[in-house]
Write a protein that holds these residues in place. Structure first.
Motif, mmCIF file in Angstrom:
data_model
loop_
_atom_site.group_PDB
_atom_site.id
_atom_site.type_symbol
_atom_site.label_atom_id
_atom_site.label_comp_id
_atom_site.label_asym_id
_atom_site.label_seq_id
_atom_site.Cartn_x
_atom_site.Cartn_y
_atom_site.Cartn_z
ATOM 1 N N GLY A 61 0.825 -1.199 0.000
ATOM 2 C CA GLY A 61 0.000 0.000 0.000
ATOM 3 C C GLY A 61 0.863 1.253 0.000
ATOM 4 N N PRO A 62 0.319 2.397 -0.394
ATOM 5 C CA PRO A 62 1.086 3.638 -0.423
ATOM 6 C C PRO A 62 1.352 4.167 0.989
ATOM 7 N N ILE A 63 2.523 4.826 1.145
ATOM 8 C CA ILE A 63 2.908 5.443 2.419
ATOM 9 C C ILE A 63 2.754 6.944 2.269
ATOM 10 N N GLU A 64 1.811 7.498 3.011
ATOM 11 C CA GLU A 64 1.582 8.937 2.954
ATOM 12 C C GLU A 64 2.660 9.674 3.764
ATOM 13 N N PHE A 65 3.010 10.860 3.330
ATOM 14 C CA PHE A 65 4.002 11.662 4.039
ATOM 15 C C PHE A 65 3.271 12.612 4.995
ATOM 16 N N GLU A 66 3.421 12.356 6.303
ATOM 17 C CA GLU A 66 2.756 13.175 7.306
ATOM 18 C C GLU A 66 3.712 13.649 8.403
ATOM 19 N N ASP A 67 4.949 13.173 8.392
ATOM 20 C CA ASP A 67 5.900 13.548 9.444
ATOM 21 C C ASP A 67 7.302 13.297 8.893
ATOM 22 N N VAL A 68 8.257 14.141 9.282
ATOM 23 C CA VAL A 68 9.629 13.977 8.797
ATOM 24 C C VAL A 68 10.371 12.903 9.580
ATOM 25 N N ARG A 69 9.785 12.375 10.671
ATOM 26 C CA ARG A 69 10.477 11.361 11.462
ATOM 27 C C ARG A 69 9.748 10.029 11.501
ATOM 28 N N ALA A 70 8.514 9.966 11.028
ATOM 29 C CA ALA A 70 7.747 8.728 11.086
ATOM 30 C C ALA A 70 6.965 8.545 9.790
ATOM 31 N N ALA A 71 6.736 7.275 9.422
ATOM 32 C CA ALA A 71 5.981 6.938 8.204
ATOM 33 C C ALA A 71 4.941 5.890 8.549
ATOM 34 N N ARG A 72 3.783 5.977 7.910
ATOM 35 C CA ARG A 72 2.701 5.028 8.153
ATOM 36 C C ARG A 72 1.937 4.806 6.848
ATOM 37 N N CYS A 73 1.713 3.542 6.510
ATOM 38 C CA CYS A 73 0.933 3.241 5.309
ATOM 39 C C CYS A 73 -0.552 3.228 5.656
ATOM 40 N N LYS A 74 -1.412 3.098 4.641
ATOM 41 C CA LYS A 74 -2.858 3.191 4.867
ATOM 42 C C LYS A 74 -3.388 2.026 5.687
ATOM 43 N N ASN A 75 -2.625 0.913 5.746
ATOM 44 C CA ASN A 75 -3.045 -0.244 6.531
ATOM 45 C C ASN A 75 -2.463 -0.234 7.950
ATOM 46 N N GLY A 76 -1.792 0.856 8.336
ATOM 47 C CA GLY A 76 -1.324 1.001 9.710
ATOM 48 C C GLY A 76 0.074 0.528 9.990
ATOM 49 N N HIS A 77 0.830 0.072 8.971
ATOM 50 C CA HIS A 77 2.212 -0.348 9.203
ATOM 51 C C HIS A 77 3.089 0.888 9.405
ATOM 52 N N SER A 78 3.881 0.881 10.487
ATOM 53 C CA SER A 78 4.675 2.055 10.856
ATOM 54 C C SER A 78 6.159 1.812 10.593
ATOM 55 N N TRP A 79 6.812 2.885 10.176
ATOM 56 C CA TRP A 79 8.262 2.841 9.925
ATOM 57 C C TRP A 79 8.880 4.144 10.423
ATOM 58 N N GLU A 80 10.157 4.082 10.716
ATOM 59 C CA GLU A 80 10.901 5.307 10.992
ATOM 60 C C GLU A 80 11.423 5.878 9.683
ATOM 61 N N ARG A 81 11.536 7.186 9.622
ATOM 62 C CA ARG A 81 12.078 7.825 8.427
ATOM 63 C C ARG A 81 13.572 8.089 8.597
ATOM 64 N N CYS A 82 14.290 7.970 7.507
ATOM 65 C CA CYS A 82 15.728 8.233 7.493
ATOM 66 C C CYS A 82 15.958 9.730 7.705
ATOM 67 N N CYS A 83 16.810 10.077 8.655
ATOM 68 C CA CYS A 83 17.057 11.484 8.950
ATOM 69 C C CYS A 83 17.929 12.157 7.898
ATOM 70 N N LEU A 84 18.481 11.395 6.956
ATOM 71 C CA LEU A 84 19.319 11.960 5.895
ATOM 72 C C LEU A 84 18.551 12.156 4.599
ATOM 73 N N THR A 85 17.663 11.201 4.279
ATOM 74 C CA THR A 85 16.939 11.266 3.008
ATOM 75 C C THR A 85 15.427 11.374 3.190
ATOM 76 N N PHE A 86 14.937 11.186 4.423
ATOM 77 C CA PHE A 86 13.511 11.213 4.755
ATOM 78 C C PHE A 86 12.736 10.096 4.083
ATOM 79 N N ALA A 87 13.412 9.025 3.698
ATOM 80 C CA ALA A 87 12.744 7.834 3.179
ATOM 81 C C ALA A 87 12.387 6.910 4.337
ATOM 82 N N ALA A 88 11.355 6.107 4.178
ATOM 83 C CA ALA A 88 10.972 5.142 5.201
ATOM 84 C C ALA A 88 12.031 4.049 5.297
#
Length: 707
Positions: free
Chosen positions: A635-662
């Motif tokens: 599923g797509p991961i919406e961008f809502e925070d520069v430090r955290a990522a969450r997809c539409k199904n609720g899976h959470s990831w940390e964002r890279c502090c260098l590139t802001f990728a999940a």
């Protein structure tokens, strides 16, 4: 305690003194010496021994006054170590906040993990171990020269003699490398693997040794380049012509000086980072007139590179060999500058040097129970001795550890239970030394085997030994002393010369421990907490906000929810500010090229939230950059925070502090200070998210180390 002296051609004499110092060593068994040698030097040292005993009796009365003048306090935490020591001066503290301790069976490496989320009054330490290599010869120690063993080695069994950390930026990850030396003269360079739990050999220096046999001094069958001590210089830059012909480029270099059993000093020059033996750029040799070198020290000054190498000899003399590096290789004169000529048969056991504020350098040395201080200055290719000062015996036994602080205070310990601080005073007539015993509650500190200070002289680590009365084994332990007051630490943190927090872990650790003890930030730093906008110390403000939130949550039922909410809102604004600043720096790099998703989505989200409308670079429409896909549900991961990522199904990831990728690729790096995540330098799919950005080892938000 009684000692029996057996003289050739005379009767046996029994001398009843509490502690007897002779030729820099303490003997507990009958010794046999020449009568003529005793007449020349023995009486002088017996008088000094009596002075030492009187000094020890009066030390308790001076201890309190000394601690008041130096802001010293004994840290309650004690770290046990499992193995015995087989030498003295067995500890070193690196610039990236790691402590190495040499023992009989291996080397302990203690890494300080100062986290803003860890509320505790003690150190949080990761302990790793380098076992004694199978390549090392064990057993009798017959391959050790008499000169090297004299006053240096406590036991004849094999083990690790000493350890030395290189400066920062010597490793491939920008950190310090560890050099170990065994009693059978094996010198090896180690680095920590990516797992941060295991060490690997980078370089075995026996592969670099090459000296013609006809130039060897010793006839005892020993290899010429058997190492007895080593010291790293500070890193320095050398210029070279660019391949394109457009001006010059700078290369970082570092030098390692190695003393040998034959009285020779070998200097290796390395290009940083040091990868393997191919990083060795140059080798020079200094032929000294000494039969045995006991210790080395680089004479540090404000110039680049260092001014020279100080050499301590077994007979007590101290000399300095000036150095010239640019242009070309390091070169040394044929004759040194002798700054101490008296051959008093007290071996020079340790030396340290620091630059002075205006010009010149301070060099301190220990000889038996005495401390000496020299002020030297380099003019051209020569070393000039300006002033000399020395103390009376400040310990009842020979000094086994010496450290020189950034404030030019000398800390020493001995095999007894005493520690001393010596203040260096500069006046119109020269130098003066004033020594005070340190009240360390002697029941905790016995048999000091060495001391080392942290980078900013905030903490002092002491390796001491306690004898197990059941089996007679001496068990080692690490004790810590706090050297600076709260006001000094706060001033150092906010100083323009402080640099990144990641390079000042000892300062940050002091603040964390003090805040954990008082349940609040130090008053001198509370003004930074609400600094608006966070222009002056944004990284420090970020760390203090996270620490304050952790302190409030630690109160549990007593926590003020409104205070926590205000702190979290402030933290979010500072985080956004640092993200914008990081993006601006990215677009200022020509080598970065055109960043792609998800960096573009970061910029669009920041603009949508009203951050940096004029500061952030113009971008194309976000629709041209595809959204990130969750690896678990596609599923797509919406961008809502520069430090955290969450997809539409609720899976959470940390964002890279260098590139802001999940950070969906394991393993990824973590910041030691704030816990931010960062993709590894070889992460899958990194080509789509600017691989140049992943080469950084510093956190965007707090400037801590990414490991």
């Amino acid at each position: 305690m009684s000692f029996i002296l057996i003289f050739e051609g005379t009767s046996t004499y029994t001398i009843n003194i509490q502690q007897y110092l002779f030729f820099g060593c303490k003997f507990t068994n009958p010794i046999q010496i020449k009568w003529s040698l005793f007449l020349q030097t023995g009486v002088k040292y017996l008088k000094r021994a009596a002075q030492d005993i009187r000094m020890e009796d009066s030390s308790s009365s001076n201890a309190t006054a000394a601690n008041e003048k130096t802001s010293l306090s004994l840290h309650p935490q004690v770290i046990p170590l499992d193995h015995e020591a087989c030498s003295v001066d067995i500890i070193d503290w690196s610039d990236d906040s790691r402590i190495a301790v040499a023992t009989k069976k291996g080397v302990y490496c203690l890494s300080l993990l100062s986290s803003a989320d860890h509320i505790d009054k003690n150190f949080k330490i990761q302990k790793t171990f380098i076992p004694l290599s199978a390549k090392t010869k064990g057993g009798s120690g017959a391959n050790l020269s008499e000169g090297y063993r004299h006053g240096q080695v406590i036991a004849t069994e094999n083990g690790y003699r000493t350890v030395r950390w290189s400066p920062l930026e010597c490793g491939a990850n920008g950190r310090c490398l560890l050099t170990t030396l065994t009693l059978d003269h094996r010198l090896v360079l180690h680095c920590l693997q990516h797992s941060q739990l295991q060490w690997q050999e980078v370089l075995d220096f026996s592969a670099l040794e090459s000296t013609p046999k006809e130039s060897a001094k010793s006839d005892d069958g020993l290899a010429k380049l058997f190492a007895t001590d080593m010291q790293w210089s500070e890193t320095f830059c050398k210029t070279k012509d660019c391949d394109t012909g457009d001006g010059f480029e700078l290369d970082r270099h570092v030098m390692l000086a190695v003393a040998t059993s034959s009285g020779q000093v070998v200097v290796w020059g390395f290009k940083c980072p040091i990868i393997d033996h191919t990083s060795a750029a140059v080798q020079q040799q200094i032929e000294t007139p000494s039969k045995c070198i006991t210790c080395l020290a680089w004479v540090q000054d404000e110039n680049n590179p260092p001014g020279g190498i100080a050499v301590g000899h077994l007979d007590g003399t101290i000399s300095i060999w000036p150095i010239a590096v640019d242009p070309g290789s390091p070169t040394f004169p044929t004759t040194p500058t002798v700054i101490w000529k008296e051959q008093d048969l007290l071996a020079v056991t340790s030396m340290k040097s620091r630059p002075l504020e205006k010009s010149g350098s301070i060099l301190v040395a220990s000889k038996g129970p005495y401390v000496m201080c020299f002020e030297v200055q380099k003019s051209g290719d020569n070393i000039t001795l300006l002033h000399t000062a020395w103390t009376d015996a400040i310990h009842p036994m020979p000094i086994s550890g010496l450290a020189l602080s950034t404030e030019h205070k000398i800390y020493t310990c001995c095999m007894g239970s005493t520690m001393t601080v010596t203040n260096i005073r500069r006046n119109e007539s020269g130098l003066s030394l004033e020594a005070f015993p340190i009240d360390t509650k002697s029941s905790l500190l016995k048999r000091g085997y060495g001391i080392a200070r942290s980078k900013n002289s905030v903490f002092l680590g002491c390796v001491s030994g306690l004898t197990d009365t059941l089996n007679g084994v001496v068990k080692l332990q690490m004790n810590f002393l706090q050297l600076k007051a709260q006001e000094e630490v706060a001033a150092a943190l906010v100083s323009p010369k402080a640099g990144s927090l990641g390079h000042n872990i000892d300062l940050v650790e002091y603040v964390r421990q003090r805040s954990s003890s008082d349940r609040s930030l130090p008053p001198d730093l509370q003004s930074i907490l609400y600094e608006e906008p966070p222009m002056t110390h944004p990284h420090l403000q970020f760390f203090l906000l996270k620490l304050s939130i952790a302190l409030e949550k630690e109160k549990e039922d007593l926590a003020d929810e409104g205070t926590v909410k205000d702190l979290e809102d402030k933290l979010e604004r500072v985080t956004t500010f640092l993200a914008v600043k990081h993006i601006q720096s990215m677009f200022g790099r020509e080598e970065t090229g055109n960043p792609m998703s998800p960096l573009m989505r970061t910029i669009e989200w920041l603009k949508k939230e009203g951050h940096g409308n004029t500061d952030l670079p113009a971008t194309t429409s976000v629709t041209e950059h595809p959204a990130e896909i969750c690896r678990l549900c596609q599923g797509p991961i919406e961008f809502e925070d520069v430090r955290a990522a969450r997809c539409k199904n609720g899976h959470s990831w940390e964002r890279c502090c260098l590139t802001f990728a999940a950070c969906q690729v394991v393993p990824y790096r973590k910041c030691k200070l704030c816990g931010a995540a960062a993709l590894s330098k070889t992460a899958r799919g990194s080509r789509e998210i600017c691989p140049e950005l992943l080469m950084s080892n510093s956190c965007t938000f707090c400037s801590g180390d990414l490991l």
